[in-house]
Structures are given as structure tokens and as C-alpha cells.
Motif scaffolding. Sequence first.
Motif, PDB file in Angstrom:
ATOM      1  N   ASP A   5       0.830  -1.203   0.000  1.00 31.71           N
ATOM      2  CA  ASP A   5       0.000   0.000   0.000  1.00 31.71           C
ATOM      3  C   ASP A   5       0.865   1.252   0.000  1.00 31.71           C
ATOM      4  O   ASP A   5       0.575   2.215  -0.710  1.00 31.71           O
ATOM      5  CB  ASP A   5      -0.925   0.022   1.221  1.00 31.71           C
ATOM      6  CG  ASP A   5      -1.996  -1.046   1.174  1.00 31.71           C
ATOM      7  OD1 ASP A   5      -2.377  -1.460   0.062  1.00 31.71           O
ATOM      8  OD2 ASP A   5      -2.446  -1.470   2.250  1.00 31.71           O
ATOM      9  N   LYS A  45      -5.422   8.605   0.689  1.00 22.98           N
ATOM     10  CA  LYS A  45      -5.212   7.169   0.915  1.00 22.98           C
ATOM     11  C   LYS A  45      -4.165   6.941   2.006  1.00 22.98           C
ATOM     12  O   LYS A  45      -4.336   6.079   2.875  1.00 22.98           O
ATOM     13  CB  LYS A  45      -4.758   6.476  -0.375  1.00 22.98           C
ATOM     14  CG  LYS A  45      -5.848   6.316  -1.395  1.00 22.98           C
ATOM     15  CD  LYS A  45      -5.300   5.613  -2.623  1.00 22.98           C
ATOM     16  CE  LYS A  45      -6.306   5.471  -3.713  1.00 22.98           C
ATOM     17  NZ  LYS A  45      -5.731   4.802  -4.895  1.00 22.98           N
ATOM     18  N   GLU A  49      -4.663   5.051   5.668  1.00 26.87           N
ATOM     19  CA  GLU A  49      -3.820   3.944   6.114  1.00 26.87           C
ATOM     20  C   GLU A  49      -3.190   4.250   7.474  1.00 26.87           C
ATOM     21  O   GLU A  49      -3.069   3.370   8.315  1.00 26.87           O
ATOM     22  CB  GLU A  49      -2.739   3.632   5.080  1.00 26.87           C
ATOM     23  CG  GLU A  49      -3.267   3.035   3.795  1.00 26.87           C
ATOM     24  CD  GLU A  49      -3.904   1.664   3.978  1.00 26.87           C
ATOM     25  OE1 GLU A  49      -3.498   0.905   4.882  1.00 26.87           O
ATOM     26  OE2 GLU A  49      -4.831   1.353   3.212  1.00 26.87           O
TER      27      GLU A  49
END
Length: 61
Positions: A5, A45, A49
Motif C-alpha cells: 500500500d 489514501k 492507512e
Amino acid sequence: MGIGDKFENKAEELKGKAKEGAGEATDNPDLEAEGKGDQAKAGVKQAGEHIKDAAKDITGH
């Protein structure tokens, strides 16, 4: 945050910076704006996270 990620988010951020730079260099405001949008999306994003990671630290899961 998983390493995959992190890599994907950073790649998206760098792609956005490249688009923004290309838009500035070619006087293309649409491409420049698209690049800024890509960077913002990557930032959101990354923030999500980080929140997940913090929640795991708190709960231990």
C-alpha cells in the motif's frame, strides 16, 4: 500500512507530481490540475492507512 500500500500510494503521488510538472512545462492547466488531483488522492489514501495503523496500535489487532 502494508508495504504494498505504501508503495502504491507513493507511486501515485509521484505520478501526480510528474503530471503537474508536465502540465506546467507545456502550459497545460488541465494536466497540471489532474496531477494535483492525483497527489491529493494519494494523500487521502495515505492518511486513511495511517488511521488504520493507529487503530491497530490502540486495539492491538
